[in-house]
Design an enzyme around this catalytic site. Sequence first.
Site, short mmCIF file in Angstrom:
data_model
loop_
_atom_site.label_atom_id
_atom_site.label_comp_id
_atom_site.label_asym_id
_atom_site.label_seq_id
_atom_site.Cartn_x
_atom_site.Cartn_y
_atom_site.Cartn_z
N GLU A 79 70.98 37.79 26.60
CA GLU A 79 71.45 36.65 27.39
C GLU A 79 72.10 35.69 26.40
OE1 GLU A 79 68.23 34.80 29.48
OE2 GLU A 79 69.55 33.25 30.27
N ARG A 84 56.92 43.72 23.00
CA ARG A 84 57.68 42.74 22.21
C ARG A 84 57.17 42.78 20.78
NH1 ARG A 84 60.28 39.32 25.70
NH2 ARG A 84 61.14 37.82 24.26
N LYS A 119 63.82 32.34 21.93
CA LYS A 119 65.06 31.56 21.80
C LYS A 119 64.86 30.12 22.24
CE LYS A 119 67.40 34.65 23.84
NZ LYS A 119 68.27 35.23 24.82
P1 ATP Z 1 63.62 35.09 24.25
O1 ATP Z 1 62.26 34.97 24.84
O2 ATP Z 1 63.67 34.88 22.79
O3 ATP Z 1 64.66 34.28 24.98
P2 ATP Z 1 64.62 37.24 25.74
O4 ATP Z 1 63.94 38.53 25.99
O5 ATP Z 1 64.71 36.30 26.87
O6 ATP Z 1 64.01 36.61 24.46
P3 ATP Z 1 67.23 38.34 25.83
O7 ATP Z 1 68.51 37.86 25.27
O8 ATP Z 1 67.08 38.38 27.29
O9 ATP Z 1 66.08 37.45 25.20
O10 ATP Z 1 66.85 39.73 25.17
C1 ATP Z 1 67.72 40.81 24.96
C2 ATP Z 1 66.90 42.04 24.70
O11 ATP Z 1 66.09 41.89 23.56
C3 ATP Z 1 65.96 42.33 25.87
O12 ATP Z 1 66.02 43.71 26.17
C4 ATP Z 1 64.62 41.92 25.34
O13 ATP Z 1 63.62 42.64 25.96
C5 ATP Z 1 64.75 42.21 23.84
N1 ATP Z 1 63.83 41.37 23.07
C6 ATP Z 1 63.76 40.02 23.07
N2 ATP Z 1 62.76 39.58 22.29
C7 ATP Z 1 62.17 40.68 21.76
C8 ATP Z 1 61.06 40.90 20.88
N3 ATP Z 1 60.36 39.90 20.35
N4 ATP Z 1 60.74 42.18 20.56
C9 ATP Z 1 61.46 43.20 21.07
N5 ATP Z 1 62.49 43.07 21.91
C10 ATP Z 1 62.86 41.83 22.26
MG MG Z 2 65.77 36.68 28.68
#
Ligand code: ATP
Ligand code: MG
Length: 560
Positions: free
Chosen positions: A35, A262, A272
């Site tokens: 995102e 995660r 983020k």
């Molecule tokens: P955040 O909580 O930091 O905003 P998010 O999952 O909302 O993380 P996205 O940009 O939606 O961020 O994530 C893109 C991809 O990265 C998704 O498939 C997500 O599952 C994966 N991802 C995000 N954080 C992690 C993590 N700590 N470990 C493994 N994969 C992750």
């Molecule tokens: Mg997300």
Amino acid sequence: MSTKEKSLNFIEQIIEDSLKEGMSPEKLHFRFPPEPNGYLHLGHASSICLNFGLGQKYNAPVNLRFDDTNPSKEEQEFVDAIKHDVEWLGYKWANEVYASDYFQQLYDWAVQLIKEGKAYVDSQTSEEMAQQKGTPTTVGVNSPYRDRSVEENLDLFERMKNGEFEEGTHILRAKIDMAHKNMLMRDPIMYRIIKKSHHRTKDKWCIYPMYDWAHGESDYLESISHSFCTLEFLPHRELYDWFLDQVCEEGKIRPMQREFARRNLSHTIVSKRKLAKLVNEGYVTGWDDPRMPTISGLRRRGYTPASIKNYADTIGIAKRDNLIDVSLLEFCVREDLNKITPRVMAVLDPVKLVITNYPEGQEEWLEAENNPEEEVMTFRKVPFSKELYIEREDFKEEANSKFFRLTLGKEVRLKNAYIIKGESVVKDENGNITEIHVTYDPESKSGSGTEASKRKVKGTIHWVSIPHAIEAEVRIYDRLFTSENPDGNKEVDFLEHINPQSLEVVKGYLEPSLKESKIGDKFQFQRLGYFCVDKDSTADKLIFNKTVGLRDTWAKLEQK
Ligand code: ATP
Ligand code: MG
């Protein structure tokens, strides 16, 4: 299985099962779906290495899909930064795609669902809807708008799209089951009104699809075979499948969502939203502050793509959440930098050393080996003179027999140079040492082949010739958080764990070969650690970041 083959992880096993069940290998297709509401961090690095790694292993395309369904938080700056980071890690995406590419198709499908009586416009407040949602043990209550006619729904939905209503006045919901045991299936929201300009579609839309509605359908439109996401989406899988059921056509690839844990790192935050807070509230200088666990921060700090990939491979993927010790990441970068960085001499906490029997005004350019790890040795010249800087902690007036550095009356070797012997010290009125006077053995020059040059002394210390030294600003970092798991206790705000001493700036004296170094260049400052040239560095003012120490000093401190 041959010993060369690594055993399959559970994600690879899922793919192997699909192949066994008859999916042709050419149909494999993966995606990484960030995102664009922040910079990528180490958690994302795991997901990138997983998805793109599968692409390499199975020779399958991987899409970079921006999940840009929320214009209030997303920006082009983040899109650009994400692309840069994925490329820097060394991966190539097959297609650069955006959920916003599908807004029209998603809208058309939503209209189809309304016509089939599977979606309706709800006009209650969000509080009212929340009250009707029920709990995991009690069923929900149907909305009074649930049985609106198809005509009325179509009319309202179109007017939502046309911008006739204010935010929060209407939403589109899927009509599933308010008594469903999975709360996410209780008439989930598909669209909400957001009157904000989108970084790509500008003002074309004022209704935006929810993640659950957009994600699976985007996977379907791109013929993604396996859609891997993190564990929090496990309960969403049922909804993902329900939405796919509404649009999937016979003979087309039906994407499969599967989940992995995660990755969290000790002494770090990987969220983020929280990283954005550190940036926006000025706790760090930006998303690429070298203390940040973002890919851009790590790059600026001196981490290499190989070290991050190696870290991600080493931790692998798991089915359950866990906390990885940050020292593993540091081990990976040290291992890589050890192979690739030239060794140089720099003094960061200087004290002056005068060689009393070395001729005044004389200079010598001595041969120094660049990197003992190199296959073919290369050398450079370092200048030597009567007055040198050494590290303050490399000298003690008196010391016990375990101190293998310089003391009065004992000998030590100057790296790449001569053996010296401590003779006396000069102190200021407060008793601080301002100069150390030594004598040298002119026969003992390193590599000169004389008997004295082969003489073994207990210690070797590094140094820099004062008249030749160049000055640089050196930024030394400590952990950004003092707590092992700053995010672990929901009662305490993560900001409480910020380490107030995470940055120390010192003036360093470097050997002159470093004068021409360029932004991003990496070195081992002998006996001190790995350092790289910061992006703010200029020809007039060199700035170095400390990437990591030579050993895991942190672990030792904690044992004390
Ligand atoms: P955040 O909580 O930091 O905003 P998010 O999952 O909302 O993380 P996205 O940009 O939606 O961020 O994530 C893109 C991809 O990265 C998704 O498939 C997500 O599952 C994966 N991802 C995000 N954080 C992690 C993590 N700590 N470990 C493994 N994969 C992750
Ligand atoms: Mg997300």
